[in-house]
Design a protein around this motif. Structure first.
Motif, short mmCIF file in Angstrom:
data_model
loop_
_atom_site.label_atom_id
_atom_site.label_comp_id
_atom_site.label_asym_id
_atom_site.label_seq_id
_atom_site.Cartn_x
_atom_site.Cartn_y
_atom_site.Cartn_z
N SER A 144 46.86 42.41 37.76
CA SER A 144 47.25 41.46 38.80
C SER A 144 48.27 40.50 37.96
O SER A 144 48.89 39.57 38.65
N MET A 148 39.17 32.85 45.30
CA MET A 148 38.54 33.81 44.87
C MET A 148 37.07 34.21 45.77
O MET A 148 36.82 35.57 45.88
N TRP A 185 38.18 36.42 48.49
CA TRP A 185 38.31 37.78 47.95
C TRP A 185 37.19 38.41 47.98
O TRP A 185 36.71 39.51 48.23
N GLN A 186 35.92 37.75 47.22
CA GLN A 186 34.87 38.42 47.01
C GLN A 186 33.93 38.57 48.39
O GLN A 186 33.13 39.51 48.42
N VAL A 237 35.20 39.41 42.12
CA VAL A 237 36.44 39.41 42.12
C VAL A 237 37.13 37.94 41.49
O VAL A 237 36.50 36.75 42.05
N SER A 238 37.92 37.85 40.66
CA SER A 238 38.51 36.48 40.35
C SER A 238 39.95 36.35 40.30
O SER A 238 40.61 37.42 41.00
N GLN A 267 36.13 40.81 33.68
CA GLN A 267 36.47 40.14 34.74
C GLN A 267 37.88 40.22 35.05
O GLN A 267 38.67 40.32 35.98
N LYS A 323 39.10 42.82 37.09
CA LYS A 323 38.70 42.70 38.48
C LYS A 323 39.33 41.57 38.92
O LYS A 323 38.62 40.47 39.29
N THR A 324 40.52 41.21 38.80
CA THR A 324 41.35 39.88 39.20
C THR A 324 42.43 40.30 40.51
O THR A 324 43.06 41.64 40.52
N ARG A 325 42.69 39.36 40.98
CA ARG A 325 44.03 39.57 41.93
C ARG A 325 45.03 38.29 41.64
O ARG A 325 44.71 37.37 41.18
#
Length: 433
Positions: free
Chosen positions: A139, A215, A218-219, A313-314, A380, A383-385
């Motif tokens: 990301s 976020m 997204w989750q 997701v963060s 984390q 698992k990010t965007r």
């Protein structure tokens, strides 16, 4: 960890960047992508020469003179000149310098707020083969890419995770929450173990709260922009995100009256609150807040964010580097940027300022891997965007923060808040031409 919270400093930076989007909105986005790709010529391994001027925001860059000593030793014919500017003024002064044709060779950016700079009229494309895009958290790399052209290279990284009172969780007999459904019960358990409130929620109701609800969306399986570049903020997922955030307050596990951002750590240490959703810098500041060495190790634990229906997701944030389009020494500038991405350099930066690496392999160094409270942040970061790389995102995020407040205080439904922010975002557009 540094004494200055990056998030606190970035409150000012992001605000100034929002104002500055008018001058650079959509830069390069209507240009010739093929031409941009063609100009990204490889950089060889010969020593750098000449002068490289570098502008950066005060903070993580304060230690660069020390960190790049090996670079200067290996490249004796290069001179690197640093200009460090206050966070509050950085983007404004950088934009003014670029507009006047007096910008530096290399400039630091923040991946969560750099969209207005991404384009060939401002930045050079990252040269072919300069770095391996796969070596970074995805990301963070994606945050610098527009129309398949990369304009920035990641430097340091952070994201949000849970930081909570392990002693109170043990007393309550509960483990860290894994899902949204676990969250309020966990916070109530912390309160039964003597915490005033379970969550020390940020009540700034500003751009940073907007990032939080993004976020959560997204989750919940939502998106912020469609594949064709249209805002998608009035989705059921956004309404779910707003309700999830409001549940902390309506359940009595968080308080709309506080703590303020600057009070968050004192509240946490004193037990007025027992958990924060925050960045990794906090871990290194709590002993100071407690006025006791070793307090953090015996009182604190970290965990990834609880998962919604689409997982945990963060967002990714931190620092990046770019070389300006009109740099007078592009080759040496890119060699400087390349050096900053070497795993050994990233570890040196961590040791000097506690900046967490953007290069994944650097996390394996004992200096970082030996810090167990950082494990949750590494998990984390995988698992990010990236936030939308459009120049109006910060304005939209700020409006999201205000709509969050209305829902949290019971003045508005989640669906109405989502509709309001969608209408606002649609009226702004994305800034792309």
């Amino acid at each position: 960890m540094p004494n200055l919270s990056r998030r606190g400093a970035l409150r000012l930076t992001a605000g100034m960047a929002t104002l500055g989007t008018l001058g650079l909105t959509g830069c390069g986005r209507d240009g010739d992508t093929a031409a941009a790709k063609a100009s990204a010529t490889p950089i060889d391994a010969s020593p750098a020469t000449g002068t490289v001027t570098v502008w950066a925001a005060q903070g993580d860059a304060d230690v660069l003179e020390k960190v790049i000593k090996p670079f200067k030793a290996a490249n004796p014919d290069v001179t690197v000149k640093f200009t460090l500017l206050p966070n509050a003024d950085y983007y404004t002064k950088l934009q003014a310098a670029i507009a006047a044709g007096k910008g530096p060779d290399v400039a630091q950016f923040f991946p969560e707020s750099q969209a207005q700079f991404l384009g060939q009229s401002v930045l050079q494309p990252v040269p072919d083969g300069l770095v391996d895009p796969g070596s970074f958290f995805k990301s963070l790399w994606d945050a610098g890419v527009v129309d398949d052209v990369a304009y920035t290279v990641p430097w340091y990284a952070y994201t949000y995770a849970l930081v909570y009172r392990a002693d109170l969780a043990k007393k309550a007999g509960v483990g860290a929450p894994r899902t949204w459904d676990d969250m309020v019960p966990f916070l109530k358990a912390l309160q039964r173990a003597s915490a005033g409130h379970g969550l020390g929620a940020d009540i700034g109701w500003d751009i940073f709260n907007g990032q939080d609800v993004a976020m959560y969306a997204w989750q919940a399986g939502g998106s912020l922009l469609s594949s064709d570049g249209k805002w998608t903020l009035d989705s059921p997922a956004m309404a779910d995100a707003l309700r999830y955030n409001a549940s902390f307050f309506t359940s009595g596990t968080a308080d709309t009256a506080g703590p303020t951002f600057l009070d968050a750590q004192p509240y946490f240490v004193s037990g007025k609150t027992a958990m924060m959703i925050t960045g990794p810098w906090v871990v290194g500041q709590l002993d100071t807040a407690a006025k006791k060495d070793g307090w953090t190790a015996s009182h604190v634990a970290t965990a990834p964010l609880p998962a919604g229906s689409s997982g945990s997701v963060s967002f990714s944030a931190g620092g990046t580097w770019g070389v300006l389009a009109d740099s007078g020494n592009s080759e040496a500038s890119w060699k400087f940027v390349r050096y900053l991405t070497k795993p050994s350099t990233q570890v040196a930066q961590y040791k000097a300022y506690s900046s967490l690496p953007a290069v994944i392999s650097a996390w394996g160094d004992p200096a970082i891997a030996g810090q167990p409270l950082l494990d949750a942040f590494l998990a984390q970061l995988k698992k990010t965007r990236a936030f939308p790389q459009v120049s109006t995102w910060q304005q939209v995020a700020t409006r999201l923060g205000k709509e969050m407040e209305a829902v949290a205080k019971g003045r508005q439904t989640a669906e109405k808040a989502a509709s309001n922010v969608q209408a606002y975002a649609a009226s702004l557009g994305t800034g792309a031409k």
